[in-house]
Design a protein around this motif. Structure first.
Motif, PDB file in Angstrom:
ATOM      1  N   LYS A  14     -38.591   9.560  31.363  1.00 36.48           N
ATOM      2  CA  LYS A  14     -38.875   8.365  32.164  1.00 36.48           C
ATOM      3  C   LYS A  14     -39.010   8.714  33.644  1.00 36.48           C
ATOM      4  N   GLU A  43     -42.330   8.216  35.884  1.00 39.27           N
ATOM      5  CA  GLU A  43     -42.282   7.341  37.063  1.00 39.27           C
ATOM      6  C   GLU A  43     -42.687   8.082  38.333  1.00 39.27           C
ATOM      7  N   LEU A  75     -42.254   5.536  25.745  1.00 38.64           N
ATOM      8  CA  LEU A  75     -42.455   5.796  27.180  1.00 38.64           C
ATOM      9  C   LEU A  75     -43.807   6.457  27.431  1.00 38.64           C
TER      10      LEU A  75
END
Length: 168
Positions: free
Chosen positions: A84, A88, A127
């Motif tokens: 993640k 990001e 994800l």
């Protein structure tokens, strides 16, 4: 110890010259391989490339998605948290290694038993898909994430070692 050295070198006022891991390679890839979320974040905060590659052409993200298959992560960071963070911070889920595999194909590799026992999670695949991973991408041998997973889940006939006959 290594973590302390990295953090000391990344402290304000220290140049951004990043030490290389033993054996060469990229420091971010090494931190991901060690499942150290704190170090991964520190390196990214100091400008590490989220699409960094190791000497085998795997990106940090490819390494992160295979962590659950390579071993239990007791006492280490949750692999999904590392994935993640990388996504990001701009990791591209559609980059390919030298064999044409994307992060999603890497996430589907390994046996279904390994994924079930070691906790490779649906969260990682989710994800990747949420960040634009190509579900129909194919590697150099023609495998897609779905065909890779289907092959791993397919029943395998047992081999009778005495007669080499296949038993179902």
């Amino acid at each position: 110890f290594l973590y302390s050295v990295f953090l000391a070198l990344l402290s304000p006022g220290v140049t951004k010259a990043t030490p290389q891991p033993a054996g060469g390679g990229d420091p971010l890839c090494a931190a991901v391989n060690q499942r150290d979320l704190g170090l991964v974040q520190a390196l990214l905060d100091q400008g590490a490339d989220p699409n960094a590659r190791n000497p085998y052409s795997e990106t940090a993200l490819m390494i992160a998605v295979t962590v659950p298959v390579r071993g239990p992560f007791e006492g280490k960071s949750d692999p999904a948290a590392v994935v993640k963070l990388l996504l990001e911070r701009g990791a591209n889920p559609n980059l390919r290694d030298d064999s044409g595999k994307s992060a999603l194909i890497h996430a589907m590799s390994g046996s279904a038993t390994e994924r079930a026992v070691l906790g490779a999670s649906l969260a990682i695949a989710k994800l990747l898909l949420e960040h634009g991973a190509e579900v129909n991408a194919r590697d150099a041998e023609g495998w897609s994430p779905l065909t890779m997973l289907a092959d791993q889940l397919a029943p395998r006939p047992e081999i009778d070692r005495k007669s080499t006959r296949l038993n179902s």
